[in-house]
Design a protein around this motif. Structure first.
Motif, PDB file in Angstrom:
ATOM      1  N   ILE A 145      48.030  46.102  46.175  1.00  0.00           N
ATOM      2  CA  ILE A 145      47.403  46.078  44.662  1.00  0.00           C
ATOM      3  C   ILE A 145      46.185  44.965  44.687  1.00  0.00           C
ATOM      4  O   ILE A 145      45.146  45.371  44.212  1.00  0.00           O
ATOM      5  CB  ILE A 145      48.667  45.662  43.716  1.00  0.00           C
ATOM      6  N   VAL A 146      46.392  43.905  45.323  1.00  0.00           N
ATOM      7  CA  VAL A 146      45.178  42.806  45.207  1.00  0.00           C
ATOM      8  C   VAL A 146      44.141  43.146  45.931  1.00  0.00           C
ATOM      9  O   VAL A 146      42.983  43.257  45.375  1.00  0.00           O
ATOM     10  CB  VAL A 146      45.695  41.651  45.817  1.00  0.00           C
ATOM     11  N   LYS A 147      44.505  43.954  47.125  1.00  0.00           N
ATOM     12  CA  LYS A 147      43.269  44.322  48.201  1.00  0.00           C
ATOM     13  C   LYS A 147      42.544  45.368  47.358  1.00  0.00           C
ATOM     14  O   LYS A 147      41.272  45.212  47.351  1.00  0.00           O
ATOM     15  CB  LYS A 147      43.857  44.691  49.406  1.00  0.00           C
ATOM     16  N   VAL A 148      43.223  46.561  47.074  1.00  0.00           N
ATOM     17  CA  VAL A 148      42.458  47.429  46.621  1.00  0.00           C
ATOM     18  C   VAL A 148      41.717  47.132  44.998  1.00  0.00           C
ATOM     19  O   VAL A 148      40.493  47.567  44.841  1.00  0.00           O
ATOM     20  CB  VAL A 148      43.577  48.798  46.219  1.00  0.00           C
ATOM     21  N   LEU A 155      40.417  44.255  43.930  1.00  0.00           N
ATOM     22  CA  LEU A 155      39.520  43.315  44.472  1.00  0.00           C
ATOM     23  C   LEU A 155      38.533  43.951  45.181  1.00  0.00           C
ATOM     24  O   LEU A 155      37.109  43.572  44.719  1.00  0.00           O
ATOM     25  CB  LEU A 155      39.824  41.960  45.132  1.00  0.00           C
ATOM     26  N   GLU A 156      38.688  44.822  46.132  1.00  0.00           N
ATOM     27  CA  GLU A 156      37.576  45.518  46.744  1.00  0.00           C
ATOM     28  C   GLU A 156      36.792  46.702  45.725  1.00  0.00           C
ATOM     29  O   GLU A 156      35.556  46.539  45.623  1.00  0.00           O
ATOM     30  CB  GLU A 156      38.215  46.217  48.029  1.00  0.00           C
ATOM     31  N   ARG A 157      37.510  47.011  44.876  1.00  0.00           N
ATOM     32  CA  ARG A 157      37.109  48.194  43.999  1.00  0.00           C
ATOM     33  C   ARG A 157      36.317  47.544  42.741  1.00  0.00           C
ATOM     34  O   ARG A 157      35.200  47.724  42.461  1.00  0.00           O
ATOM     35  CB  ARG A 157      37.970  48.902  43.299  1.00  0.00           C
ATOM     36  N   LEU A 158      36.781  46.211  42.254  1.00  0.00           N
ATOM     37  CA  LEU A 158      36.334  45.613  41.121  1.00  0.00           C
ATOM     38  C   LEU A 158      34.827  44.808  41.410  1.00  0.00           C
ATOM     39  O   LEU A 158      34.001  44.685  40.789  1.00  0.00           O
ATOM     40  CB  LEU A 158      37.082  44.580  40.425  1.00  0.00           C
ATOM     41  N   LYS A 159      35.028  44.094  42.737  1.00  0.00           N
ATOM     42  CA  LYS A 159      33.957  43.160  43.005  1.00  0.00           C
ATOM     43  C   LYS A 159      33.216  43.229  44.165  1.00  0.00           C
ATOM     44  O   LYS A 159      32.420  42.744  44.772  1.00  0.00           O
ATOM     45  CB  LYS A 159      34.838  41.533  43.283  1.00  0.00           C
ATOM     46  N   ILE A 195      39.006  42.140  51.653  1.00  0.00           N
ATOM     47  CA  ILE A 195      40.306  41.436  51.505  1.00  0.00           C
ATOM     48  C   ILE A 195      41.118  41.664  52.840  1.00  0.00           C
ATOM     49  O   ILE A 195      41.332  42.737  53.082  1.00  0.00           O
ATOM     50  CB  ILE A 195      41.123  41.762  50.300  1.00  0.00           C
ATOM     51  N   LEU A 196      41.247  40.743  53.573  1.00  0.00           N
ATOM     52  CA  LEU A 196      42.098  40.619  54.588  1.00  0.00           C
ATOM     53  C   LEU A 196      43.379  40.340  54.380  1.00  0.00           C
ATOM     54  O   LEU A 196      43.643  39.562  53.387  1.00  0.00           O
ATOM     55  CB  LEU A 196      41.577  39.777  55.829  1.00  0.00           C
ATOM     56  N   THR A 197      44.596  40.706  55.058  1.00  0.00           N
ATOM     57  CA  THR A 197      45.959  40.431  54.665  1.00  0.00           C
ATOM     58  C   THR A 197      46.639  39.949  55.501  1.00  0.00           C
ATOM     59  O   THR A 197      46.650  40.580  56.750  1.00  0.00           O
ATOM     60  CB  THR A 197      46.734  41.650  53.801  1.00  0.00           C
ATOM     61  N   LEU A 211      42.432  38.945  37.750  1.00  0.00           N
ATOM     62  CA  LEU A 211      42.564  38.094  39.116  1.00  0.00           C
ATOM     63  C   LEU A 211      41.042  37.744  39.645  1.00  0.00           C
ATOM     64  O   LEU A 211      41.003  36.684  40.061  1.00  0.00           O
ATOM     65  CB  LEU A 211      43.457  38.906  39.925  1.00  0.00           C
ATOM     66  N   ALA A 212      40.070  38.544  39.685  1.00  0.00           N
ATOM     67  CA  ALA A 212      38.930  38.334  40.192  1.00  0.00           C
ATOM     68  C   ALA A 212      38.249  37.210  39.594  1.00  0.00           C
ATOM     69  O   ALA A 212      37.588  36.363  40.149  1.00  0.00           O
ATOM     70  CB  ALA A 212      37.943  39.615  40.323  1.00  0.00           C
ATOM     71  N   ASP A 213      38.342  37.339  38.150  1.00  0.00           N
ATOM     72  CA  ASP A 213      37.641  36.375  37.347  1.00  0.00           C
ATOM     73  C   ASP A 213      38.417  34.875  37.474  1.00  0.00           C
ATOM     74  O   ASP A 213      37.490  33.970  37.565  1.00  0.00           O
ATOM     75  CB  ASP A 213      37.625  36.601  35.870  1.00  0.00           C
TER      76      ASP A 213
END
Length: 135
Positions: free
Chosen positions: A22-25, A27-31, A35-37, A125-127
């Protein structure tokens, strides 16, 4: 020189695959961030030594040790020391009643760029990351 805002590389070290996805998708889409996990502290530490990173999000509960112990490992290694680390815990690591608190492990607050507690609003989260890292 840091990467431009749309070309950030962040490592998420967390043992919850669904949360990582969820975090990866998001942050990659919004910003547009990459993102590496990693699901263990060791895998995260290995990636941090070999990848150019702008930040690390570090869970405190990992299958191979406390996130605070991994923070100490990251901050005592010359290759990973400069990477800002945001703690990403489910409980507040500054809680003095918790035996794994920052104070108990004598963590230096200057080693931490910030703390984002779970649960969090994924859309903010990104903000939160940007604010804590002054991006």
């Amino acid at each position: 020189m840091p990467n431009s805002n749309s070309n950030r590389y962040i490592l998420l070290i967390d043992d919850e695959p669904d949360l990582c996805r969820i975090v990866k998708v998001t942050l990659e889409r919004l910003k547009g961030w990459s993102i590496l996990t990693a699901y263990t502290g060791q895998d995260g530490f290995t990636l941090a030594q070999t990848q150019p990173l702008d930040a690390i999000l570090l869970d405190l509960s990992l299958p191979d040790g406390s996130g605070l112990e991994w923070l100490q490992t990251l901050k005592t290694n010359p290759a990973t020391r400069p990477i800002p680390v945001i703690l990403f815990p489910a409980t507040d690591p500054t809680d003095l009643t918790d035996p794994t608190s920052i104070q108990e492990l004598e963590i230096d607050y200057s080693d931490i760029a910030g703390i984002i507690l779970k649960p969090f609003n994924i859309l903010h989260l990104a903000d939160q990351i940007g604010t804590q890292l002054h991006w």
